[in-house]
Design a protein around this motif. Structure first.
Motif, PDB file in Angstrom:
ATOM      1  N   TRP A 199       0.839  -1.203   0.000  1.00  0.00           N
ATOM      2  CA  TRP A 199       0.000   0.000   0.000  1.00  0.00           C
ATOM      3  C   TRP A 199       0.872   1.251   0.000  1.00  0.00           C
ATOM      4  N   ARG A 200       0.495   2.223  -0.842  1.00  0.00           N
ATOM      5  CA  ARG A 200       1.312   3.430  -0.986  1.00  0.00           C
ATOM      6  C   ARG A 200       0.618   4.696  -0.485  1.00  0.00           C
ATOM      7  N   GLY A 201      -0.646   4.622  -0.119  1.00  0.00           N
ATOM      8  CA  GLY A 201      -1.319   5.804   0.407  1.00  0.00           C
ATOM      9  C   GLY A 201      -1.257   5.828   1.927  1.00  0.00           C
ATOM     10  N   VAL A 202      -2.338   6.301   2.548  1.00  0.00           N
ATOM     11  CA  VAL A 202      -2.470   6.271   4.007  1.00  0.00           C
ATOM     12  C   VAL A 202      -3.216   4.991   4.379  1.00  0.00           C
ATOM     13  N   LEU A 203      -2.657   4.224   5.282  1.00  0.00           N
ATOM     14  CA  LEU A 203      -3.319   3.016   5.767  1.00  0.00           C
ATOM     15  C   LEU A 203      -3.284   3.027   7.286  1.00  0.00           C
ATOM     16  N   VAL A 204      -4.450   2.869   7.903  1.00  0.00           N
ATOM     17  CA  VAL A 204      -4.547   2.761   9.357  1.00  0.00           C
ATOM     18  C   VAL A 204      -5.259   1.446   9.658  1.00  0.00           C
ATOM     19  N   ALA A 205      -4.587   0.549  10.368  1.00  0.00           N
ATOM     20  CA  ALA A 205      -5.151  -0.766  10.668  1.00  0.00           C
ATOM     21  C   ALA A 205      -5.233  -0.965  12.176  1.00  0.00           C
ATOM     22  N   VAL A 206      -6.454  -1.182  12.672  1.00  0.00           N
ATOM     23  CA  VAL A 206      -6.636  -1.626  14.051  1.00  0.00           C
ATOM     24  C   VAL A 206      -6.407  -3.134  14.054  1.00  0.00           C
ATOM     25  N   SER A 207      -5.494  -3.612  14.867  1.00  0.00           N
ATOM     26  CA  SER A 207      -5.199  -5.044  14.848  1.00  0.00           C
ATOM     27  C   SER A 207      -4.514  -5.484  16.134  1.00  0.00           C
ATOM     28  N   HIS A 208      -4.712  -6.779  16.472  1.00  0.00           N
ATOM     29  CA  HIS A 208      -3.946  -7.416  17.543  1.00  0.00           C
ATOM     30  C   HIS A 208      -3.002  -8.442  16.937  1.00  0.00           C
ATOM     31  N   ASP A 209      -2.972  -8.529  15.608  1.00  0.00           N
ATOM     32  CA  ASP A 209      -2.151  -9.507  14.893  1.00  0.00           C
ATOM     33  C   ASP A 209      -0.713  -8.994  14.824  1.00  0.00           C
ATOM     34  N   ARG A 210       0.180  -9.642  15.565  1.00  0.00           N
ATOM     35  CA  ARG A 210       1.558  -9.150  15.644  1.00  0.00           C
ATOM     36  C   ARG A 210       2.276  -9.239  14.304  1.00  0.00           C
ATOM     37  N   GLU A 211       1.947 -10.277  13.523  1.00  0.00           N
ATOM     38  CA  GLU A 211       2.570 -10.406  12.211  1.00  0.00           C
ATOM     39  C   GLU A 211       2.221  -9.194  11.340  1.00  0.00           C
ATOM     40  N   LEU A 212       0.983  -8.755  11.394  1.00  0.00           N
ATOM     41  CA  LEU A 212       0.567  -7.565  10.641  1.00  0.00           C
ATOM     42  C   LEU A 212       1.242  -6.320  11.212  1.00  0.00           C
ATOM     43  N   LEU A 213       1.280  -6.220  12.543  1.00  0.00           N
ATOM     44  CA  LEU A 213       1.837  -5.025  13.178  1.00  0.00           C
ATOM     45  C   LEU A 213       3.346  -4.894  12.971  1.00  0.00           C
ATOM     46  N   GLU A 214       4.011  -5.992  12.626  1.00  0.00           N
ATOM     47  CA  GLU A 214       5.442  -5.896  12.304  1.00  0.00           C
ATOM     48  C   GLU A 214       5.660  -5.298  10.919  1.00  0.00           C
ATOM     49  N   ARG A 215       4.606  -5.241  10.113  1.00  0.00           N
ATOM     50  CA  ARG A 215       4.734  -4.780   8.734  1.00  0.00           C
ATOM     51  C   ARG A 215       4.321  -3.324   8.551  1.00  0.00           C
ATOM     52  N   VAL A 216       4.098  -2.606   9.639  1.00  0.00           N
ATOM     53  CA  VAL A 216       3.691  -1.205   9.527  1.00  0.00           C
ATOM     54  C   VAL A 216       4.884  -0.290   9.709  1.00  0.00           C
ATOM     55  N   ASP A 217       4.702   0.973   9.355  1.00  0.00           N
ATOM     56  CA  ASP A 217       5.770   1.969   9.472  1.00  0.00           C
ATOM     57  C   ASP A 217       5.798   2.624  10.841  1.00  0.00           C
ATOM     58  N   ARG A 218       4.639   2.597  11.522  1.00  0.00           N
ATOM     59  CA  ARG A 218       4.562   3.218  12.840  1.00  0.00           C
ATOM     60  C   ARG A 218       3.411   2.586  13.616  1.00  0.00           C
ATOM     61  N   ILE A 219       3.505   2.695  14.937  1.00  0.00           N
ATOM     62  CA  ILE A 219       2.444   2.241  15.837  1.00  0.00           C
ATOM     63  C   ILE A 219       1.812   3.467  16.481  1.00  0.00           C
ATOM     64  N   ALA A 220       0.478   3.533  16.445  1.00  0.00           N
ATOM     65  CA  ALA A 220      -0.267   4.584  17.145  1.00  0.00           C
ATOM     66  C   ALA A 220      -0.935   3.944  18.354  1.00  0.00           C
ATOM     67  N   ASP A 221      -0.527   4.340  19.535  1.00  0.00           N
ATOM     68  CA  ASP A 221      -1.009   3.748  20.786  1.00  0.00           C
ATOM     69  C   ASP A 221      -2.090   4.657  21.373  1.00  0.00           C
ATOM     70  N   LEU A 222      -3.341   4.173  21.369  1.00  0.00           N
ATOM     71  CA  LEU A 222      -4.469   4.937  21.915  1.00  0.00           C
ATOM     72  C   LEU A 222      -4.659   4.543  23.367  1.00  0.00           C
ATOM     73  N   HIS A 223      -4.426   5.486  24.275  1.00  0.00           N
ATOM     74  CA  HIS A 223      -4.463   5.194  25.703  1.00  0.00           C
ATOM     75  C   HIS A 223      -5.080   6.375  26.433  1.00  0.00           C
ATOM     76  N   GLU A 224      -6.199   6.112  27.112  1.00  0.00           N
ATOM     77  CA  GLU A 224      -6.882   7.128  27.909  1.00  0.00           C
ATOM     78  C   GLU A 224      -7.159   8.396  27.106  1.00  0.00           C
ATOM     79  N   GLY A 225      -7.702   8.212  25.902  1.00  0.00           N
ATOM     80  CA  GLY A 225      -8.146   9.349  25.102  1.00  0.00           C
ATOM     81  C   GLY A 225      -7.066  10.133  24.413  1.00  0.00           C
TER      82      GLY A 225
END
Length: 552
Positions: A199-225
């Protein structure tokens, strides 16, 4: 006033999604976001956070499916959104699900000699739509899915990929995916991973799949708003958080030391002031100085003592505040701690017998389970894994053959519908363990993080993660104690913390495990002793390739 996402075309490098001062509350008044600020640029972002933190809601807001009560949302370009629970009408044709039925019909009409302007308008520049559709389907492993077939002919996992194919064909600038790997088998997951990586555009994936999360450019951690961004995949995120936690723990130790020192100095100051007061009283009693002089000294000493005491108390209070701030920085997740000795199965004892069994789905197999084996059941979507577990649990009879459990068993279904929503957590557990007293039930529930009044919450009011913990507690604390535990896709819709809690709880489980799933990292974390592959026939699987030995 509600603000809908504003959309504007933007060059690929400047694509982004952003929220400024976002405010959102549910109809009952429960606030979820109160001034949320976040900006996510081009590239792949994994959005993580606890169940109930608002991940799916944030995606729905960005997709325009929900409207905030305040703040602003900005999305560059067109948005494609894959919800968590994909449902497609079973009678719908595949080309309709892909959104290309109208263009195909116009193309076929033109090819048949119908040159009306409306057909050319419908086609536009999309003359290769069928070729693109088939290439997209092939890339996602849906080679055998024809454009004229109906959705009812494909499996649940294929429906997810079909919906993703529709999004890819529409060529959105922003792609939002909510738990896209749920219910996908290993092969389908690999194809989805490939689609995400390309994917070359903007991609935001909510996931608990670690294999998928290893393939992203950054992690966004949502915690207490609030959202914090970390560069790199999930491993890099874990390292960063571990470093933050270590630094925060050092701050806690320093703040604790400072608080002890301030308390000690306050005690010493009080002793010193008390000593001065006793001396002044003694001098006053002996009347060694004129009375007016002694009264003036007494008032001066009292003022000085008061200022001294206030100063030290302020220092103690400041130290307490620094300690509280430091402790808040330590985001140590709560852990399930439970002892389950009654689930123990002697080594080698026969737990389950499956002989020449034919399941309702047509699959066949024969195997034995002995205590305390831990068996992973893997296979493609629709192979019959859930059917096998339901047959072992006694919910479905086999078409032929024998399926017999020799010990008490319990099953954790894919849908957490085991509990009575109108009863409290404690009442649900007591229902499955009628011989246990209230004190024992509550003592055990405290180990599953339901302490005090939390045990009296109605199940219907629980978040997804809380419902999971309550169901797990009810299963593991049931009487008779389950010595065979059946788990069907247990990590679906769980946040990463809950997945870790499940793995930790199962460390204490001393019976036999039969787990159906596609989440290989989670399965490996359970200490699996045998892998079974269901693909028409049940066979042993190589733990390295997860295929029958000799294949691949």
């Amino acid at each position: 006033m509600a603000h809908h996402p504003s959309s504007s075309p933007s060059p690929a490098g400047r694509l982004s999604v952003a929220a400024d001062g976002l405010v959102f509350a549910w109809p009952d008044g429960t606030a979820l976001f109160d001034g949320l600020d976040v900006a996510i640029g081009a590239g792949r972002t994994g959005l993580i956070g606890r169940n109930g933190s608002g991940k799916s809601t944030l995606l729905r807001l960005l997709a325009g499916e929900l409207a905030p009560q305040g703040g602003a949302l900005r999305v560059s370009g067109d948005v494609g959104y894959l919800p968590q629970d994909v449902t497609l009408a079973t009678g719908q044709r595949v080309d309709e699900a892909l959104g290309i039925a109208g263009v195909r019909a116009a193309l076929h009409a033109i090819e048949a000699g119908d040159a009306r302007e409306e057909h050319f308008t419908a086609v536009g520049d999309d003359w290769d739509v069928e070729e693109r559709a088939r290439a997209t389907l092939d890339g996602l492993g849906l080679t055998g899915v024809g454009l004229d077939r109906t959705v009812g002919e494909v499996s649940g996992g294929e429906c997810v990929l079909l919906r993703l194919a529709a999004l890819l064909l529409s060529r959105p600038d922003v792609l939002l995916l909510d738990e896209p790997t749920n219910n996908l088998d290993l092969a389908a997951r690999e194809r989805l991973y490939a689609a995400v990586q390309s994917w070359r555009g903007v991609l935001v994936a909510v996931s608990h799949d670690r294999e998928l999360l290893e393939r992203v450019d950054r992690i966004a951690d949502l915690h207490e708003g609030a959202v914090r961004l970390y560069g790199g995949g999930f491993s890099a995120y874990q390292e960063a958080v571990a470093g933050e936690r270590a630094a925060a723990e050092r701050q806690v130790r320093a703040a604790e030391s400072d608080l002890r020192r301030q308390r000690r100095e306050l005690a010493e100051a009080r002793d010193k002031l008390a000593s001065r007061a006793r001396y002044a009283q003694k001098m006053y009693a002996s009347k060694r100085e004129p009375r007016i002089v002694m009264q003036m000294r007494k008032r001066t000493a009292q003022v000085s003592a008061g200022k001294h005491r206030i100063l030290h108390e302020q220092r103690v209070e400041g130290a307490r505040e620094r300690l509280a701030e430091a402790e808040e920085q330590v985001r140590a997740e709560q852990r399930i701690r439970v002892d389950l000795p009654r689930t123990r199965v002697p080594h080698g004892r026969q737990v389950l017998t499956v002989r020449d069994a034919e399941l309702r789905c047509g699959a066949r197999g024969a195997f034995d389970v002995h205590g305390p084996e831990r068996i992973a059941l893997i296979g493609r979507n629709g192979a019959g894994k859930s059917t096998l577990l339901r047959t072992v649990a006694g919910e479905l009879p086999p078409v032929s053959g024998t399926v017999r459990a020799h010990v008490p068993l319990r099953a954790l279904p894919q849908r957490l519908d085991l509990l009575d929503e109108s009863l409290s957590v404690a009442a649900n557990v007591a229902r499955l363990a009628p011989g246990a007293g209230d004190n024992r039930v509550r003592a055990q529930l405290a180990r599953f993080l339901f302490r005090g009044r939390r045990a009296d919450q109605l199940v219907g009011t629980l978040s997804g993660g809380e419902r999971f913990r309550a169901t797990l507690a009810a299963l593991l604390l049931a009487e008779p104690a389950p010595q065979l535990l059946l788990l069907d896709e247990p990590t679906n819709n769980l946040d990463l913390a809950s997945v870790e809690q499940l793995a930790e709880a199962l460390e204490s489980y001393e019976g036999a495990l039969l787990v159906a799933g596609h989440d290989v990292p989670f399965l490996r974390s359970l200490g699996i002793t045998r892998w079974l592959l269901l693909d028409g026939e049940l066979a042993q699987a190589d733990p390295v390739t997860l295929e029958p030995p000799g294949r691949g």
